[in-house]
Write a protein that holds these residues in place. Sequence first.
Motif, PDB file in Angstrom:
ATOM      1  N   MET A 162       0.888  -1.011  -0.025  1.00 29.42           N
ATOM      2  CA  MET A 162       0.028  -0.008  -0.141  1.00 29.42           C
ATOM      3  C   MET A 162       0.730   1.096   0.157  1.00 29.42           C
ATOM      4  SD  MET A 162      -3.294  -0.382  -0.284  1.00 29.42           S
ATOM      5  CE  MET A 162      -3.770   1.232   0.256  1.00 29.42           C
ATOM      6  N   GLN A 163       1.804   1.249   0.766  1.00 28.01           N
ATOM      7  CA  GLN A 163       2.755   2.265   0.848  1.00 28.01           C
ATOM      8  C   GLN A 163       3.587   2.579  -0.557  1.00 28.01           C
ATOM      9  OE1 GLN A 163       4.787   1.544   4.565  1.00 28.01           O
ATOM     10  NE2 GLN A 163       3.965   3.058   5.538  1.00 28.01           N
ATOM     11  N   ASP A 164       3.719   1.636  -1.119  1.00 28.59           N
ATOM     12  CA  ASP A 164       4.708   1.811  -2.278  1.00 28.59           C
ATOM     13  C   ASP A 164       3.831   1.904  -3.303  1.00 28.59           C
ATOM     14  OD1 ASP A 164       6.800   0.897  -1.136  1.00 28.59           O
ATOM     15  OD2 ASP A 164       7.008  -0.943  -1.545  1.00 28.59           O
ATOM     16  N   GLN A 165       2.631   1.556  -3.777  1.00 26.16           N
ATOM     17  CA  GLN A 165       1.929   1.611  -4.740  1.00 26.16           C
ATOM     18  C   GLN A 165       0.545   2.563  -4.678  1.00 26.16           C
ATOM     19  OE1 GLN A 165       0.983  -2.321  -6.250  1.00 26.16           O
ATOM     20  NE2 GLN A 165       3.059  -3.020  -6.408  1.00 26.16           N
ATOM     21  N   CYS A 166       0.146   2.820  -3.577  1.00 23.96           N
ATOM     22  CA  CYS A 166      -0.859   3.765  -3.471  1.00 23.96           C
ATOM     23  C   CYS A 166      -0.625   5.480  -3.367  1.00 23.96           C
ATOM     24  CB  CYS A 166      -1.718   3.500  -2.213  1.00 23.96           C
ATOM     25  SG  CYS A 166      -3.401   4.472  -2.131  1.00 23.96           S
ATOM     26  N   ARG A 167      -1.130   6.006  -4.205  1.00 23.56           N
ATOM     27  CA  ARG A 167      -1.087   7.379  -4.374  1.00 23.56           C
ATOM     28  C   ARG A 167      -1.825   8.290  -3.389  1.00 23.56           C
ATOM     29  NH1 ARG A 167       3.237   5.963  -6.502  1.00 23.56           N
ATOM     30  NH2 ARG A 167       3.380   5.581  -8.653  1.00 23.56           N
ATOM     31  N   ASP A 168      -2.834   7.819  -2.890  1.00 25.59           N
ATOM     32  CA  ASP A 168      -3.711   8.414  -1.904  1.00 25.59           C
ATOM     33  C   ASP A 168      -2.915   8.309  -0.522  1.00 25.59           C
ATOM     34  OD1 ASP A 168      -5.661   9.422  -0.490  1.00 25.59           O
ATOM     35  OD2 ASP A 168      -7.449   8.322  -1.291  1.00 25.59           O
ATOM     36  N   HIS A 169      -2.548   9.462   0.004  1.00 27.01           N
ATOM     37  CA  HIS A 169      -1.975   9.484   1.318  1.00 27.01           C
ATOM     38  C   HIS A 169      -2.727   9.121   2.384  1.00 27.01           C
ATOM     39  CE1 HIS A 169       2.037  10.274  -0.719  1.00 27.01           C
ATOM     40  NE2 HIS A 169       1.603  11.166  -1.106  1.00 27.01           N
ATOM     41  N   ARG A 170      -4.077   9.729   2.080  1.00 24.82           N
ATOM     42  CA  ARG A 170      -5.330   9.715   3.337  1.00 24.82           C
ATOM     43  C   ARG A 170      -5.616   8.084   3.312  1.00 24.82           C
ATOM     44  NH1 ARG A 170      -9.525  13.801   1.898  1.00 24.82           N
ATOM     45  NH2 ARG A 170      -9.021  13.549   0.098  1.00 24.82           N
ATOM     46  N   LEU A 171      -5.603   7.336   2.256  1.00 25.29           N
ATOM     47  CA  LEU A 171      -5.817   5.966   2.391  1.00 25.29           C
ATOM     48  C   LEU A 171      -5.005   5.288   2.957  1.00 25.29           C
ATOM     49  CD1 LEU A 171      -7.959   3.646   1.577  1.00 25.29           C
ATOM     50  CD2 LEU A 171      -6.886   3.619  -0.748  1.00 25.29           C
ATOM     51  N   VAL A 172      -3.473   5.450   2.534  1.00 28.27           N
ATOM     52  CA  VAL A 172      -2.631   4.790   3.211  1.00 28.27           C
ATOM     53  C   VAL A 172      -2.403   5.044   4.868  1.00 28.27           C
ATOM     54  CG1 VAL A 172      -0.073   4.848   3.250  1.00 28.27           C
ATOM     55  CG2 VAL A 172      -1.233   4.998   1.060  1.00 28.27           C
ATOM     56  N   GLU A 173      -2.534   6.190   5.253  1.00 19.69           N
ATOM     57  CA  GLU A 173      -2.577   6.493   6.747  1.00 19.69           C
ATOM     58  C   GLU A 173      -3.665   5.798   7.348  1.00 19.69           C
ATOM     59  OE1 GLU A 173      -0.668   8.161   8.740  1.00 19.69           O
ATOM     60  OE2 GLU A 173       0.836   8.307   6.788  1.00 19.69           O
ATOM     61  N   LYS A 174      -5.081   5.820   6.795  1.00 21.36           N
ATOM     62  CA  LYS A 174      -6.067   5.102   7.445  1.00 21.36           C
ATOM     63  C   LYS A 174      -5.895   3.447   7.183  1.00 21.36           C
ATOM     64  CE  LYS A 174     -10.710   7.070   6.930  1.00 21.36           C
ATOM     65  NZ  LYS A 174     -11.885   6.972   5.943  1.00 21.36           N
ATOM     66  N   ILE A 175      -5.308   3.064   6.294  1.00 23.11           N
ATOM     67  CA  ILE A 175      -4.787   1.603   6.336  1.00 23.11           C
ATOM     68  C   ILE A 175      -3.840   1.262   7.529  1.00 23.11           C
ATOM     69  CG2 ILE A 175      -3.870  -0.406   5.096  1.00 23.11           C
ATOM     70  CD1 ILE A 175      -5.246   0.797   2.695  1.00 23.11           C
ATOM     71  N   LEU A 176      -2.937   2.253   7.468  1.00 23.03           N
ATOM     72  CA  LEU A 176      -1.705   2.185   8.614  1.00 23.03           C
ATOM     73  C   LEU A 176      -2.527   2.098  10.046  1.00 23.03           C
ATOM     74  CD1 LEU A 176       1.250   3.995   6.929  1.00 23.03           C
ATOM     75  CD2 LEU A 176       0.856   1.348   7.163  1.00 23.03           C
ATOM     76  N   GLN A 177      -3.338   3.026  10.104  1.00 23.62           N
ATOM     77  CA  GLN A 177      -3.931   3.101  11.492  1.00 23.62           C
ATOM     78  C   GLN A 177      -4.697   2.042  11.728  1.00 23.62           C
ATOM     79  OE1 GLN A 177      -6.630   6.480  11.622  1.00 23.62           O
ATOM     80  NE2 GLN A 177      -7.052   6.287  13.427  1.00 23.62           N
TER      81      GLN A 177
END
Length: 142
Positions: free
Chosen positions: A95-110
């Motif tokens: 997700m961190q490498d391929q996703c461009r939506d930083h909010r989505l990445v942050e949500k998933i990491l959370q």
Amino acid sequence: RTDFDLLKDNNQRLMDANASAGASFAALNQHAKQMSKQNTQLTKEVESLKVQNQKLHILQVELKDELRMKQASYVAEAQSRLQYHKAMQKITDIMQDQCRDHRLVEKILQVADECEGEFMQMEERAVESEEMDPEEMSKSKS
């Protein structure tokens, strides 16, 4: 001294020896009876201890089997946790490498962090419940 006096003295000694032997025999007979009674009691105790030993041996075998099963369960659980942790790490890395939506990445990491936190809390509670004796467990439930 006459032969009669000698015979009389000899007879008296023999009667004294006979009385003494009779008393010794009675004492030995009484002692033998006590020894027989004690032997009977000890034999019963030995049999009782053999039965108790057999029960304890069976319990020991059962406890060893239970320990082996719990150890196998623990190993399987630990392997499962490790696989889960590796899979979550791969997912978050992708997700961190391929996703461009930083909010989505942050949500998933959370969400991943929350899952990990809940998982650790469940693990701590499981360890605590295993360490409690049955009396403590019943007190904590009430």
